[in-house]
Design a protein around this motif. Structure first.
Motif, mmCIF file in Angstrom:
data_model
loop_
_atom_site.group_PDB
_atom_site.id
_atom_site.type_symbol
_atom_site.label_atom_id
_atom_site.label_comp_id
_atom_site.label_asym_id
_atom_site.label_seq_id
_atom_site.Cartn_x
_atom_site.Cartn_y
_atom_site.Cartn_z
ATOM 1 N N LEU C 239 0.847 -1.173 0.000
ATOM 2 C CA LEU C 239 0.000 0.000 0.000
ATOM 3 C C LEU C 239 0.895 1.239 0.000
ATOM 4 C CD1 LEU C 239 -3.106 0.151 0.291
ATOM 5 C CD2 LEU C 239 -2.759 0.492 2.726
ATOM 6 N N HIS C 241 0.877 4.094 1.423
ATOM 7 C CA HIS C 241 0.239 4.905 2.442
ATOM 8 C C HIS C 241 1.135 4.880 3.672
ATOM 9 C CE1 HIS C 241 -3.016 7.236 3.729
ATOM 10 N NE2 HIS C 241 -3.712 6.345 4.401
ATOM 11 N N ASP C 242 0.919 5.806 4.613
ATOM 12 C CA ASP C 242 1.820 5.803 5.766
ATOM 13 C C ASP C 242 1.418 4.780 6.823
ATOM 14 O OD1 ASP C 242 -0.383 7.268 6.273
ATOM 15 O OD2 ASP C 242 0.664 9.158 6.668
ATOM 16 N N ARG C 244 -1.247 1.038 7.618
ATOM 17 C CA ARG C 244 -2.136 0.032 7.025
ATOM 18 C C ARG C 244 -3.578 0.500 7.079
ATOM 19 N NH1 ARG C 244 -0.069 -6.064 7.927
ATOM 20 N NH2 ARG C 244 2.146 -5.649 7.651
ATOM 21 N N THR C 253 2.421 -1.843 4.078
ATOM 22 C CA THR C 253 2.710 -0.620 3.333
ATOM 23 C C THR C 253 4.102 -0.719 2.737
ATOM 24 O OG1 THR C 253 3.691 0.473 5.225
ATOM 25 C CG2 THR C 253 1.324 0.714 4.953
#
Lengths: 144, 501, 338
Positions: C239, C241-242, C244, C253
């Protein structure tokens, strides 16, 4: 339409092909590849058409007189309509367009013409604007 | 099997059933109005169905989707103007039948063919969906490229009188199709600084121009001098084809239905390809009949095919969650909004809803028959009674409004006018319209998948012949391309022999 | 005689139309109002009529659907005034974006503001840039996810990263210069890999190619692949993103694997640049309310769209940062287009 129009068509398309190839000069290779092939094919098939028409020049079918006048009038009406739809607004412009088309088509009964235009434009407006929420042009004066 | 029964018991709940019937009616009407189609209707309906229970919302949407492309055949037959893109081929023979006074017969054939195609594919959807969806996954970019080539081979088959002209029109269509951003590289081609053209020439306004406006222009030539003319009203009592006709059309239905199903299962292949291929097959199989003069098979083939595409396009959607076309993509939105995820888990988690959708396609197709005949009878008795001069005005109003509504822009009306003129000039030069439409649809598909294949194979064209499905499709296409050439060569030889002899 | 009748009817129509329309006149009034409000710092009366959100895409997509969810709740937060969603597709969103950039800056014309507003001016000839708009509210951020088929040889993100450092990998996106393509190019730079990009026409085609094993991997938003990820036919490797995502707790991530990359599709609303600040604030407050509304949250969650809120200030900063990111990969992109 006899063979003359076919010759004009073929020559016109050959010209289009040449102009098209010229336009492709500045385009990078991958996107230009398909159009390039297509313009060559266009020139090729037009030439084939030209040759085959010239060969069979005798079997030009009989000419029919075509009345182009109403065709031009309708096309002109549509162009004018498209130019003014944003000014007059959808309702008024389309109402006038329908009357115009029916008149050009040669329908003599004026009252029926107006009633039909009014009713049909109202129904179409109701379907598109009210049911489907299509933002039909409102026009500068009436705000509808 | 139990699940299927569960679906039936759900769809025959009074409210669900009414919703389905309502959807079918709406679909028939929007299909029959040129300028309105299933996509725009579904897009409008989906937010409305936000607040509804899925047992009511989904049958409405299914109903619209099932019947819209059949509705499109009604104006195609009666007025030579297809109500939806899926009926463009139906105009070729359907309108000729109307001119011969066989409007009722044509409508009957289109109804029975559509119902047959629809039921055929909804049965596949109910019983074979997961298996078929897996097969569809075998199609990658090289296979889609080969499929596009196969689609083009139908142009060669359609060439009645002049193969050169057909191919010429096809090339013109392909050139139109290059307008806009190029696939894979995103380079703007031939858009002349007009932003509206960056995504390509708007398709529906173009069709409205080619059919609606062209028809009116053609009509104006002769009609403005005539006295008010009325059609000699054809008797439309007997609509349903008799047993003899059914027997005659059955092979066409089976072949067209199969083509429609195969194309429908492949995501992205599209309805236009299906109707062209099945029409082409009908022409090839009936060499004794002159298509384009009102041959029943010419109506039956595309209509059986387009309704077969409808239900089968739900197969990849419901089995894999992959939408097959834009209408199916809208369905995903509708399901998601209801908290339902399309895919195998839908059948596990919500069997009642999932099987209801399958069964709704089946029942919807059955409902479409009688409802369609009623609407067809009504429209043919009213439309054909209205003086054509007056009808022309109303049609123009529908055309401009529909063209505008396809992107909410006046630019689309310009596109419509432009292609109206092109269509008129084409008619005058005896250039056929159909290859143009096919080329505009298949052109981008061919180019995109060619370029994607080249990325995958790192530039080697061998990828098209080393993969069995792609190779097979290309061989069939080659065969189809070659037959008219061989036939015309044979004819030429014969003619030369007879001339010299 | 008949001509007179026609004229009468036309006049009747014109009259009836103008009689039942009050919208045009009130439009000017509002403008005057907002101007005088600025001068004397009076309360601004906004909104006084229905508003429009211009969606520069076809109906039915994620942007369209989410805007319609907002529009449905709008009357409760905007003095009972409605929001009408209008689709203005064309030119890869250029048509709709141009329209709003030139619209009257009175707050009544709102743009569905997405990442294409940053990329379009840099990759196409446009009359606007992302700075021609005043961001009002971001309501959704859908992080990009790297997916492979369930039977792929890549079991984990590490497998993929290790392999792609040595070998060429084919990755599909939803189109050239889309946020996903940019994400792929940034990733390519960060891990020093070579991707063969395949640009499709949308997520449906991407998933089909991945399920069929024709392409190695794909980049799309989590929302677009959530059905297949949950069904297990597609494996989500990482992902962008910072942290999950709650609804996909098993998907790691990129950050966890040592690649610092945040990317995804954001969806927000913006108005033309010169809109009065008071109006922007009223709109922002209304949207903040809608976004916190339980009905909005329910619908967005069932449809799988992750919610986030950023107000005018934060949203502007975010978009500026995004534009900076984009500029960095622009030379690469231009290379790819040749």
């Amino acid at each position: 339409m006899g063979w003359k129009s076919n010759i004009i068509l073929a020559i016109f398309l050959i010209c289009v092909g040449i102009v098209g190839l010229f336009l492709l000069k500045d385009m990078p290779e991958p996107p230009a590849m398909f159009p390039e092939i297509l313009f060559f094919l266009l020139i090729f098939f037009s030439t084939v058409l030209l040759i085959s028409v010239l060969k069979n020049s005798k079997d030009g079918s009989e000419k029919k007189e075509i009345n182009y006048y109403p065709v031009l009038k309708i096309t002109g009406g549509l162009v004018l309509y498209t130019l003014i739809i944003k000014i007059l607004g959808y309702l008024l412009a389309t109402f006038l367009l329908v009357i115009y088309i029916i008149l050009v088509m040669g329908y003599p009964k004026k009252l029926i013409t107006v009633v039909v235009s009014l009713v049909s434009v109202s129904i179409i407006f109701a379907i598109f604007k009210l049911l489907l929420n299509v933002p039909l042009p409102a026009g500068l004066f009436l705000g509808l | 099997m139990n699940e299927i029964l569960l679906g039936f018991s759900q769809i025959f709940q009074p409210l669900s059933f009414l919703a389905l019937a309502f959807g079918v009616l709406i679909g028939l009407i929007v299909g029959a109005l040129p300028g309105l189609n299933d996509n725009i209707t579904l897009a409008v309906l989906i937010p409305i169905t936000f607040g509804m229970e899925p047992e009511i919302a989904l049958p409405i949407l299914v109903g619209v989707y099932v019947s819209a492309c059949y509705g499109g055949s009604i104006p195609a037959i009666l007025l030579n103007i297809p109500g939806t893109a899926s009926s463009v081929v139906t105009t070729i023979d359907g309108y000729q039948m109307t001119l011969k006074g066989e409007a009722g017969k044509a409508l009957g054939i289109s109804t029975t063919s559509s119902v047959f195609g629809g039921i055929f594919s909804s049965l596949l959807l109910m019983f074979l969906a997961p298996f078929l969806a897996k097969q569809a996954l075998r199609f990658g970019p090289p296979e889609y490229f080969a499929l596009a080539i196969l689609g083009f081979s139908t142009v060669a088959g359609m060439a009645g009188k002049s193969l050169t002209k057909n191919l010429l029109v096809c090339v013109i269509g392909l050139i139109f199709a290059t307008v806009g951003m190029s696939p894979q590289t995103g380079y703007p081609r031939f858009y002349f600084g007009i932003d509206y053209l960056l995504d390509g020439i708007p398709f529906i306004p173009m069709l409205i121009g080619l059919f609606g406006v062209t028809t009116i222009l053609e009509l104006s030539e002769t009609i403005s001098k005539e006295k008010i003319s009325k059609y000699v009203l054809p008797k439309i009592n007997k609509v349903l084809p008799d047993f003899k006709m059914v027997k005659r059309l059955l092979p066409t239905w089976l072949i067209s239905g199969s083509i429609g199903n195969v194309i429908g299962i492949l995501p992205g292949a599209g309805m236009i390809m299906a109707i062209y291929m099945s029409y082409d097959q009908a022409v090839r199989r009936n060499k004794d009949k002159e298509f384009g003069t009102g041959v029943p098979e010419g109506v039956a083939a595309p209509e059986a095919a387009n309704n077969a595409v409808v239900a089968s396009s739900m197969i990849p959607l419901l089995s894999l969650g992959v939408p097959g076309n834009s209408a199916a993509a809208l369905f995903i939105g509708a399901l998601m909004i209801q908290g339902l995820r399309p895919g195998p888990s839908l059948f596990k988690d919500y069997p009642d809803i999932a099987y209801m959708i399958l069964v709704a396609f089946f029942v919807g197709n059955i409902l479409m028959g009688p409802m369609g005949i009623m609407l067809g009878k009504f429209l043919s008795s009213t439309l054909l009674r209205v003086p054509r001069q007056v009808l022309s005005g109303v049609i123009i109003a529908l055309c401009v409004t529909g063209a505008f509504a396809m992107g909410n822009s006046v630019f689309n009306i310009w596109v419509m006018i432009f292609f109206g003129i092109i269509g008129y000039v084409f008619n005058k030069l005896k250039l056929p319209h159909s290859p143009l439409i096919l080329a505009i649809v298949l052109g981008p598909m061919m180019e995109l998948n060619y370029l994607q294949s080249m990325v995958l194979s790192k530039g080697s064209p061998m990828i098209f012949v080393t993969r069995p499905i792609s190779l097979g499709l290309l061989i069939i296409a080659l065969f189809f391309f070659a037959t008219p050439f061989i036939n015309s060569l044979k004819d030429n030889l014969k003619r030369k022999n007879s001339l010299s002899g | 005689m008949k001509k007179v009748l026609i004229l009468c009817l036309i006049f009747l129509l014109v009259f009836s139309i103008s009689a039942c329309s009050g919208g045009g006149a009130s439009n000017e009034k509002i403008q005057n109002d907002s101007k005088s409000a600025e001068d004397s710092k009076k309360e601004v009366n906004f909104p006084e009529k229905d508003l429009r959100i211009i969606v520069p895409f076809d109906p039915g997509g994620a942007v369209d659907v989410t805007c319609r969810i907002i529009a449905e709740l709008a009357p409760d937060y905007l003095n009972g005034k409605k929001i009408i969603v209008e689709n203005m597709p064309g030119g890869g969103a250029v048509v709709g974006q141009t329209y709003v950039s030139k619209a009257n800056p009175d707050g009544y014309t709102i743009l569905a503001y997405t990442s294409s507003v940053v990329s379009n001016p840099m990759t196409k000839t446009t009359t606007y840039t992302h700075e021609s708009f005043q961001p009002v509210a971001m309501y959704c951020f859908d992080p990009d996810v790297l997916i492979v088929s369930a039977d792929s040889k890549f079991k984990t993100l590490k497998d993929f990263l290790d392999y792609s450092k040595e070998n060429e990998v084919s990755i599909n996106t939803a189109g050239i210069a889309t946020a996903h393509h940019i994400a792929g190019m940034i990733l390519q730079n960060k891990i020093d890999a070579k991707f063969n990009f395949i640009h499709t026409t949308g997520a449906g085609m991407q998933i089909q190619q991945i399920l069929g094993g024709h392409v190695d991997a794909g980049l799309l938003t989590t929302g677009e692949a959530q059905a297949q990820i949950k069904d297990g036919t597609i494996r989500a490797l990482g992902l962008m993103h910072d942290e999950r995502r709650q609804d996909f707790p098993d998907v790691p991530t990129f950050k966890e694997n040592g690649v610092d990359i945040l990317y995804g599709a954001w969806r927000g609303l913006a108005v033309p640049k010169d809109t009065p600040k008071e109006v922007v604030d009223i709109l922002a407050k209304a949207f903040e309310g809608i976004i916190a509304d339980q009905r909005f949250i329910d619908k967005m969650t069932t449809a799988g769209y992750p919610i986030i809120f950023r107000g005018p200030q934060e949203f502007t900063e975010y978009v500026d940062m995004e534009a900076k990111n984009f500029k960095q990969v622009l030379p690469l992109l231009q290379e790819a287009q040749k």
